[in-house]
Design a protein around this motif. Structure first.
Motif, mmCIF file in Angstrom:
data_model
loop_
_atom_site.group_PDB
_atom_site.id
_atom_site.type_symbol
_atom_site.label_atom_id
_atom_site.label_comp_id
_atom_site.label_asym_id
_atom_site.label_seq_id
_atom_site.Cartn_x
_atom_site.Cartn_y
_atom_site.Cartn_z
ATOM 1 N N ASP A 68 3.487 -0.768 6.476
ATOM 2 C CA ASP A 68 3.519 -1.958 7.327
ATOM 3 C C ASP A 68 3.731 -1.574 8.789
ATOM 4 O OD1 ASP A 68 3.120 -4.718 7.030
ATOM 5 O OD2 ASP A 68 5.238 -5.116 7.413
ATOM 6 N N ALA A 69 4.595 -0.589 9.026
ATOM 7 C CA ALA A 69 4.836 -0.123 10.392
ATOM 8 C C ALA A 69 3.582 0.512 10.985
ATOM 9 C CB ALA A 69 5.988 0.875 10.404
ATOM 10 N N LEU A 70 2.859 1.280 10.182
ATOM 11 C CA LEU A 70 1.610 1.881 10.658
ATOM 12 C C LEU A 70 0.558 0.816 10.958
ATOM 13 C CD1 LEU A 70 1.316 4.980 8.282
ATOM 14 C CD2 LEU A 70 1.610 5.019 10.766
ATOM 15 N N ALA A 71 0.493 -0.208 10.115
ATOM 16 C CA ALA A 71 -0.475 -1.284 10.347
ATOM 17 C C ALA A 71 -0.212 -1.973 11.674
ATOM 18 C CB ALA A 71 -0.424 -2.292 9.198
ATOM 19 N N ARG A 72 1.057 -2.180 11.998
ATOM 20 C CA ARG A 72 1.384 -2.811 13.275
ATOM 21 C C ARG A 72 1.084 -1.872 14.438
ATOM 22 N NH1 ARG A 72 6.016 -4.419 10.399
ATOM 23 N NH2 ARG A 72 7.243 -2.819 11.471
ATOM 24 N N ALA A 73 1.459 -0.608 14.294
ATOM 25 C CA ALA A 73 1.257 0.352 15.379
ATOM 26 C C ALA A 73 -0.219 0.547 15.687
ATOM 27 C CB ALA A 73 1.900 1.686 15.012
ATOM 28 N N LEU A 74 -1.055 0.551 14.658
ATOM 29 C CA LEU A 74 -2.494 0.785 14.837
ATOM 30 C C LEU A 74 -3.285 -0.504 15.037
ATOM 31 C CD1 LEU A 74 -2.908 3.537 12.089
ATOM 32 C CD2 LEU A 74 -2.961 3.872 14.576
ATOM 33 N N ARG A 75 -2.574 -1.636 15.126
ATOM 34 C CA ARG A 75 -3.206 -2.937 15.382
ATOM 35 C C ARG A 75 -4.295 -3.238 14.350
ATOM 36 N NH1 ARG A 75 0.815 -2.924 18.200
ATOM 37 N NH2 ARG A 75 0.935 -3.637 20.374
ATOM 38 N N LEU A 76 -3.979 -3.038 13.070
ATOM 39 C CA LEU A 76 -4.963 -3.254 12.023
ATOM 40 C C LEU A 76 -5.188 -4.740 11.782
ATOM 41 C CD1 LEU A 76 -3.990 -0.570 9.338
ATOM 42 C CD2 LEU A 76 -5.464 -0.341 11.360
ATOM 43 N N THR A 77 -6.416 -5.102 11.480
ATOM 44 C CA THR A 77 -6.713 -6.460 11.060
ATOM 45 C C THR A 77 -6.177 -6.644 9.638
ATOM 46 O OG1 THR A 77 -8.829 -5.912 10.040
ATOM 47 C CG2 THR A 77 -8.831 -6.378 12.418
ATOM 48 N N PRO A 78 -6.087 -7.895 9.146
ATOM 49 C CA PRO A 78 -5.639 -8.090 7.758
ATOM 50 C C PRO A 78 -6.473 -7.312 6.741
ATOM 51 C CG PRO A 78 -5.557 -10.170 8.932
ATOM 52 C CD PRO A 78 -6.197 -9.174 9.866
ATOM 53 N N ALA A 79 -7.805 -7.256 6.947
ATOM 54 C CA ALA A 79 -8.647 -6.505 6.012
ATOM 55 C C ALA A 79 -8.346 -5.012 6.082
ATOM 56 C CB ALA A 79 -10.123 -6.766 6.311
ATOM 57 N N GLU A 80 -8.156 -4.489 7.287
ATOM 58 C CA GLU A 80 -7.838 -3.067 7.445
ATOM 59 C C GLU A 80 -6.460 -2.760 6.869
ATOM 60 O OE1 GLU A 80 -10.337 -2.063 11.541
ATOM 61 O OE2 GLU A 80 -8.313 -2.923 11.650
ATOM 62 N N ARG A 81 -5.525 -3.674 7.044
ATOM 63 C CA ARG A 81 -4.179 -3.481 6.498
ATOM 64 C C ARG A 81 -4.228 -3.390 4.974
ATOM 65 N NH1 ARG A 81 -0.090 -6.966 4.733
ATOM 66 N NH2 ARG A 81 2.042 -6.287 5.231
ATOM 67 N N SER A 82 -4.983 -4.286 4.343
ATOM 68 C CA SER A 82 -5.123 -4.236 2.886
ATOM 69 C C SER A 82 -5.777 -2.927 2.449
ATOM 70 C CB SER A 82 -5.962 -5.427 2.399
ATOM 71 O OG SER A 82 -5.315 -6.646 2.680
ATOM 72 N N HIS A 83 -6.767 -2.464 3.217
ATOM 73 C CA HIS A 83 -7.432 -1.195 2.906
ATOM 74 C C HIS A 83 -6.446 -0.032 3.004
ATOM 75 C CE1 HIS A 83 -10.687 1.630 2.448
ATOM 76 N NE2 HIS A 83 -10.438 2.188 3.619
#
Length: 283
Positions: A68-83
């Motif tokens: 979750d921290a990486l998803a926020r740091a890398l500004r992932l979209t919801p689809a990218e976060r799920s991936h």
């Protein structure tokens, strides 16, 4: 866990970001585009060594908290976060903690490019997180406090000197439908929980609409406002979606050649030349 694929995905996402997009100084010339590993590690609140091992496919399986921290740091979209979670072998990512109040740089730039159109960005709870000068001239200087919530204003009042004289009933249904979706998506958001409690306690109309479970998709609507200096204005409101952050951009215009359009032109000429963007803790 697909270590090689996870490592490649992290490297690609890091290379796609630019320091200025995250408010980081450019610093010395970079050998490669994108962020440095230590910058991502700092944004994600982890050690550089741990992040480096993930990018080199040498690390252990990251926990949901780390992902979750990486998803926020890398500004992932919801689809990218799920991936990202799937690559790490975690099939069901936890729900987002709350509505995103960060405004992406390209959205802020769009507001600045619309001098003849009022524009506001709202988060999933109808909090106003960005606006341009014409929107402030139309909706009132209280917008500059950065604490305006359109659902609260609709049901509890406190909208300053500007009054909506038509379109309020329709917006009530729209607001409740969106807040119900937000409650489903962000069940642990304390800001949203406090807003819903406030609306339930203070508005019988809100309680009635909430129980009716309205469904409404964003689109076009018209409304009439009574402006303290410009008089009565008939306005068009159109919505653009920012799906990666569950946000909406509301564009406020008037029919070409109408008295309201001429009034908007005068307000535009009087408005400040720079857009306002509310900073948030997530930025």
């Amino acid at each position: 866990m697909a270590r090689q694929e996870l490592a490649r995905f992290l490297r690609e996402r890091r290379a796609a970001l630019r320091p200025r997009e995250l408010g980081l100084p450019a610093g010395l010339p970079r050998r490669t585009p994108g962020l440095r590993r230590e910058e991502v590690a700092e944004l994600a609140h982890m050690s550089v060594d741990y992040y480096t091992r993930l990018e080199q496919a040498r690390g252990p399986r990251p926990s949901p908290r780390i992902l979750d921290a990486l998803a926020r740091a890398l500004r992932l979209t919801p689809a990218e976060r799920s991936h990202l979670f799937r690559l790490a072998g975690t099939s069901a990512p936890p729900p987002a903690a709350g509505a995103v109040r960060r405004v992406r740089p390209h959205v802020a730039r769009m507001l600045r490019r619309l001098p003849d159109t009022g524009a506001v960005v709202t988060d999933a709870t109808y909090g106003v997180v960005a606006w341009n000068p014409l929107a402030q001239a139309l909706l009132g200087d209280h917008l500059a406090t950065g604490t305006v919530n359109l659902a609260r204003r609709r049901f509890l009042g406190g909208g300053g000197a500007v009054r909506e004289s038509s379109g309020t009933e329709e917006f009530g249904h729209i607001a409740v439908a969106r807040l119900r979706r937000a409650a489903d998506r962000y069940p642990h958001d304390p800001r949203l929980a406090a807003l819903l409690a406030e609306l339930h306690a203070g508005s019988e109309e809100f309680r009635r609409l909430w129980e009716s479970r309205p469904v409404h998709a964003p689109g076009h609507r018209t409304k009439t406002i009574d402006h303290p200096t410009a008089g009565r204005l008939r306005l068009n409101c159109d919505v653009l979606l920012v799906p990666e952050d569950d946000q909406e951009v509301v564009l406020i215009t008037a029919d070409p050649g109408s008295p309201s359009a001429r009034t908007l032109s005068r307000l535009t000429a009087q408005a400040q030349p720079t857009a306002e963007v509310r900073p948030t803790a997530e930025a």
